[in-house]
Design a protein around this motif. Structure first.
Motif, PDB file in Angstrom:
ATOM      1  N   VAL A  10     -19.912 -23.566  18.922  1.00 29.87           N
ATOM      2  CA  VAL A  10     -20.313 -23.271  17.534  1.00 29.87           C
ATOM      3  C   VAL A  10     -19.243 -23.768  16.567  1.00 29.87           C
ATOM      4  N   PRO A  11     -19.613 -23.989  15.296  1.00 36.96           N
ATOM      5  CA  PRO A  11     -18.583 -24.372  14.319  1.00 36.96           C
ATOM      6  C   PRO A  11     -17.634 -23.204  14.044  1.00 36.96           C
ATOM      7  N   ASP A  12     -16.355 -23.532  13.864  1.00 36.85           N
ATOM      8  CA  ASP A  12     -15.337 -22.502  13.676  1.00 36.85           C
ATOM      9  C   ASP A  12     -15.273 -22.047  12.219  1.00 36.85           C
ATOM     10  N   VAL A  13     -16.283 -21.353  11.809  1.00 33.18           N
ATOM     11  CA  VAL A  13     -16.297 -20.835  10.432  1.00 33.18           C
ATOM     12  C   VAL A  13     -16.943 -19.461  10.440  1.00 33.18           C
TER      13      VAL A  13
ATOM     14  N   SER B  14     -22.185 -23.586   6.362  1.00 29.47           N
ATOM     15  CA  SER B  14     -22.783 -24.197   5.171  1.00 29.47           C
ATOM     16  C   SER B  14     -23.974 -25.039   5.606  1.00 29.47           C
ATOM     17  N   TRP B  15     -24.877 -25.177   4.685  1.00 31.70           N
ATOM     18  CA  TRP B  15     -26.117 -25.862   4.995  1.00 31.70           C
ATOM     19  C   TRP B  15     -26.325 -27.046   4.084  1.00 31.70           C
ATOM     20  N   ASP B  16     -26.954 -28.048   4.653  1.00 29.35           N
ATOM     21  CA  ASP B  16     -27.413 -29.152   3.823  1.00 29.35           C
ATOM     22  C   ASP B  16     -28.769 -28.718   3.252  1.00 29.35           C
ATOM     23  N   PRO B  17     -28.830 -28.490   1.934  1.00 30.40           N
ATOM     24  CA  PRO B  17     -30.072 -27.954   1.368  1.00 30.40           C
ATOM     25  C   PRO B  17     -31.250 -28.928   1.523  1.00 30.40           C
ATOM     26  N   GLU B  18     -30.960 -30.219   1.647  1.00 32.36           N
ATOM     27  CA  GLU B  18     -32.026 -31.214   1.793  1.00 32.36           C
ATOM     28  C   GLU B  18     -32.662 -31.141   3.190  1.00 32.36           C
ATOM     29  N   THR B  19     -31.798 -31.248   4.207  1.00 31.24           N
ATOM     30  CA  THR B  19     -32.338 -31.335   5.569  1.00 31.24           C
ATOM     31  C   THR B  19     -32.458 -29.977   6.242  1.00 31.24           C
ATOM     32  N   GLY B  20     -31.798 -28.978   5.670  1.00 28.84           N
ATOM     33  CA  GLY B  20     -31.847 -27.651   6.293  1.00 28.84           C
ATOM     34  C   GLY B  20     -30.999 -27.547   7.549  1.00 28.84           C
ATOM     35  N   SER B  21     -30.177 -28.564   7.792  1.00 29.38           N
ATOM     36  CA  SER B  21     -29.369 -28.472   9.012  1.00 29.38           C
ATOM     37  C   SER B  21     -27.930 -28.059   8.686  1.00 29.38           C
ATOM     38  N   LEU B  22     -27.259 -27.619   9.718  1.00 25.60           N
ATOM     39  CA  LEU B  22     -25.873 -27.177   9.601  1.00 25.60           C
ATOM     40  C   LEU B  22     -24.957 -28.327   9.198  1.00 25.60           C
ATOM     41  N   ILE B  23     -24.039 -28.068   8.294  1.00 26.48           N
ATOM     42  CA  ILE B  23     -23.032 -29.094   7.997  1.00 26.48           C
ATOM     43  C   ILE B  23     -21.880 -28.895   8.965  1.00 26.48           C
TER      44      ILE B  23
ATOM     45  N   GLY C 194     -16.297 -32.319   9.816  1.00 32.27           N
ATOM     46  CA  GLY C 194     -14.967 -31.849   9.448  1.00 32.27           C
ATOM     47  C   GLY C 194     -14.682 -30.423   9.889  1.00 32.27           C
ATOM     48  N   ILE C 195     -15.657 -29.764  10.485  1.00 36.07           N
ATOM     49  CA  ILE C 195     -15.418 -28.397  10.937  1.00 36.07           C
ATOM     50  C   ILE C 195     -15.174 -28.410  12.448  1.00 36.07           C
ATOM     51  N   PRO C 196     -14.032 -27.884  12.858  1.00 34.22           N
ATOM     52  CA  PRO C 196     -13.767 -27.894  14.299  1.00 34.22           C
ATOM     53  C   PRO C 196     -14.743 -26.994  15.053  1.00 34.22           C
ATOM     54  N   SER C 197     -15.015 -27.366  16.289  1.00 31.15           N
ATOM     55  CA  SER C 197     -15.926 -26.564  17.107  1.00 31.15           C
ATOM     56  C   SER C 197     -15.131 -25.668  18.045  1.00 31.15           C
TER      57      SER C 197
END
Ligand SMILES: Cc1cc2nc3c(=O)[nH]c(=O)nc-3n(C[C@H](O)[C@H](O)[C@@H](O)COP(=O)(O)OP(=O)(O)OC[C@H]3O[C@@H](n4cnc5c(N)ncnc54)[C@H](O)[C@@H]3O)c2cc1C
Ligand SMILES: Cc1cc2nc3c(=O)[nH]c(=O)nc-3n(C[C@H](O)[C@H](O)[C@H](O)COP(=O)(O)OP(=O)(O)OC[C@H]3O[C@@H](n4cnc5c(N)ncnc54)[C@H](O)[C@@H]3O)c2cc1C
Lengths: 382, 261
Positions: free
Chosen positions: B10-13, B17-26, B29-32
């Protein structure tokens, strides 16, 4: 030239960080208050397999590189605690035994240093000498197949903790010969071995630096490390490695000082503005970071040279000449950034500043290292 | 005793955050990291192995970078790792995830326990474990605080609000572990070195013997229509001071002022 750490190294750093959070963080206050660490500290290092890092697996070690060893030491430095020292004393003493020891010596002494049942020490300093180990006065006199040793060693880290130490003595039977210093592995619970209370140091609470009094201590001849009369060589090689370890610890302290400063500047408001908006402080951060990175990569480079099997006596001296004052300056700046809070024991930067001071006088002084590095340059011209 | 642990990367946050256009996870740059809860599952499995012997296998479905999570699990001391990576697996909902993991379990064949985390910090449905148990027809013991193997049966202490329950089931069984149980160990340095010497097989649809249309996005009955952050209504906070009665009166007055009452 590859500046990237391998995935293994990165994971070891992550594990070391995890170890520091879980095992070291919770005990720091108590260590400072008691000026001592819990007896089982070494066992927790052993459980995380952070002892015997450079020692082959057959003797109970991990068998990894010097680079990985110093990366782990750096993480411990970040905690701003003394805890790196018991670990690195065990690692560097074991490495020395592994390098010089006979098969029997390795089999006897390496496993307890790797499994955390023995605290290691290295003892050369005496009341009358620190920088010039040739002027040793503690003596070893042969008695059958044993030796009887007498004298006082000063400032011996962990000298009061159960385990083994590599001690350097004048070998009386070699009097008058060129090399008359012999290294012995001494059991710290031997009869006639006593210690003073720990020196009350400026920093590094829990360092357990004691004077060791050796009163007719019987040391078996089988505990000699390397060749008789070769002690000075063994000592110099150990100190060179120790300088790199110490530099890694200092880099950790420096990183902690920078981290604390960034945090503080982001939070503290002066005159209605966060301090971080003030250009003067931004410039200080830039200087701290620049120096820190230089120290870090110089340290990594020295460890890599060591891993490649190069002699590191001169490089490690150059390293110390640069790193020690640079990190000391970084911790000073961190204190300054914190204003009056930086002068208070409530804040970590206060002890980072005090702890950084030790490096100029421990494991060979800055002046001695300047002499080594400077004279080497002239020698190469001749 | 053979144990399989399911881990998700999973992303380490703390907040995704979400891309409002595609609805997918941003994810850029986020470490896993390994889903923190799954480390509790790994720890539980390692402790059970220490007591009962056997092997621990860790398995994860995800993009190629899950190898990193699997190596970390190997670093903690699990015996082997299996990676499920294929473009056909992308976009799986919990059903398709459980289906794919289930096929992999069947391929592994011999196991006594499957251990999952209770939930993933990103998806947070807590469904995959139970769905996997359903798919394989195994008894499921969720929210485990403590696991014990007695006479070839597994006993689990389960936390349910204020209640503690003791469950018992024959093996094989599936367990999901609570976040508070089994604090994960520090990965030992020598095990980390060994972790990089091990081969991690990558299984693809062809290795799993499943129906192609059941994998990934096509196989997922749940479709993510839209992801959005609800608008926060910003306002001023006013502190009312005085005794309880006084404050209550002032409060009623304010509500009337705003035509709420
Ligand atoms: C914000 C968000 C919301 C979502 N909502 C839904 C939804 O409502 N319905 C739906 O069907 N899907 C949903 N998904 C998709 C879903 O997250 C994943 O696709 C699914 O594979 C795992 O579900 P989970 O994250 O909720 O895991 P959980 O069910 O919370 O995870 C429980 C345990 O299952 C195991 N596990 C989970 N995923 C894997 C894996 N890939 N490999 C190995 N083990 C695994 C781990 O042990 C984990 O601790 C959502 C995803 C996100 C990011
Ligand atoms: C916290 C701590 C831990 C320690 N742990 C250990 C340990 O585990 N084992 C151990 O054996 N020792 C240990 N020591 C001792 C340490 O290694 C010595 O203090 C160090 O080697 C310096 O020796 P000295 O104090 O006798 O200084 P001196 O040799 O008396 O030097 C005094 C000053 O003169 C300078 N100087 C000396 N000779 C020269 C020269 N030729 N040219 C130019 N300048 C010179 C030095 O740089 C120094 O500034 C420890 C010390 C401390 C503070």
């Amino acid at each position: 030239m590859d500046f990237n750490l391998s995935p293994e190294s990165k994971m070891m750093v992550k594990a070391a960080k995890d170890f520091c959070e879980k095992e070291i963080g919770p005990i720091i206050d108590e260590i400072i208050e008691k000026d001592d660490y819990p007896d089982d500290l070494l066992l927790s290092f052993a459980k995380a397999r952070m002892l015997g890092l450079n020692i082959p697996k057959e003797y109970g070690g991990v068998g990894t590189t010097n680079l990985n060893t110093i990366l782990i030491t750096e993480e411990l430095g970040k905690t701003g605690s003394v805890c790196a020292y018991p670990m690195l004393m065990n690692n560097s003493t074991a490495e020395t035994i592994d390098y010089w020891g006979s098969e029997d010596v390795k089999k006897e002494f390496l496993p307890p240093l790797c499994d955390g049942s023995a605290y290691a020490s290295t003892a050369f300093t005496e009341p009358g000498t620190g920088s010039d180990p040739r002027a040793l006065t503690t003596t070893a006199v042969p008695d059958g197949s044993d030796f009887i040793v007498n004298g006082t060693k000063r400032y011996i880290t962990g000298g009061n903790k159960k385990g083994y130490g590599v001690f350097y003595f004048k070998d009386e039977a070699l009097k008058g010969e060129k090399g008359d210093v012999t290294a012995f592995i001494v059991d710290k619970s031997s009869e006639g071995y006593t210690t003073s209370a720990p020196w009350n140091l400026m920093g590094l609470e829990g360092m357990n630096c004691v004077d060791v009094f050796l009163n007719d201590v019987r040391v078996p001849g089988s505990s000699i490390l390397g060749e008789r009369g070769n002690g000075f060589k063994i000592l110099l090689r150990w100190i060179a490695g120790e300088r790199i370890q110490q530099a890694a610890y200092m880099v950790g302290l420096g990183q902690a000082a920078l981290d604390e400063s960034v945090k503080y500047l982001g939070e503290r408001v002066v005159g209605g503005k966060p301090m971080g908006f003030m250009q003067g402080f931004q410039w200080m951060l830039a200087e701290m970071k620049g120096r820190l990175e230089a120290c870090r990569y110089l340290t990594y480079r020295a460890a890599c040279l060591q891993d490649e099997g190069n002699a590191i006596d001169i490089d490690s001296s150059e390293l110390k000449v640069f790193v020690i004052p640079a990190i000391q300056e970084i911790t000073r700046m961190a204190l300054q950034i914190h204003g009056s809070y930086g002068y208070s024991k409530e804040y970590k930067v206060e002890r980072l500043f005090r702890y950084a001071a030790h490096a100029g006088v421990v494991a060979s002084s800055s002046e001695i290292n300047k002499t080594i590095a400077g004279s080497a340059l002239l020698k190469s011209r001749r | 005793m053979n144990i399989i642990v399911c881990i998700k990367q999973v992303p380490d946050v703390t907040e995704v955050s979400w891309d409002p256009e595609t609805g997918s996870l941003i994810r850029k740059g986020i470490p896993s990291i390994i889903n923190p809860n799954d480390k509790n599952a790994i720890e539980a499995a390692l402790q059970l192995r220490e007591m009962n012997g056997g092997e621990v296998t860790v398995i994860s479905m995800g993009p190629s970078q899950v190898e990193e999570a699997l190596r970390e699990a190997l670093g903690m001391g699990v015996d082997r790792a299996i990676q499920l990576t294929a473009k056909q697996f992308a976009g799986s909902d919990t059903w398709a995830t459980a289906y794919t993991l289930g096929l992999a379990m069947k391929k592994i064949g011999q196991y006594d326990l499957i251990i999952c985390g209770k939930e993933a910090i990103d998806g947070m449905t807590a469904q995959v474990g139970p769905q996997l148990a359903e798919y394989l027809g195994l008894p499921q013991l969720a929210y485990a605080m403590h696991i014990e193997v007695v006479d070839s049966k597994v006993r689990v202490k389960q936390k349910l609000g204020d209640l503690d329950r003791l469950l018992e089931a024959p093996m094989p069984a599936l367990i999901t572990v609570e976040r508070e149980a089994y604090q994960p160990r520090v990965a030992p340095m020598d095990t980390i070195l060994e972790a990089y010497g091990k081969e991690i097989p990558v299984w693809k649809p062809d290795d799993l013997n499943g129906e192609v249309e059941n994998f990934g996005l096509t196989g997922s009955p749940t479709k993510l229509r839209k992801v959005y952050t609800p608008k926060l209504i910003k306002g001023k906070i006013e502190m009312l001071e005085g005794g309880p009665e006084d404050v209550a009166r002032k409060f009623i007055g304010k509500l009337k002022e705003k035509y709420i009452l």
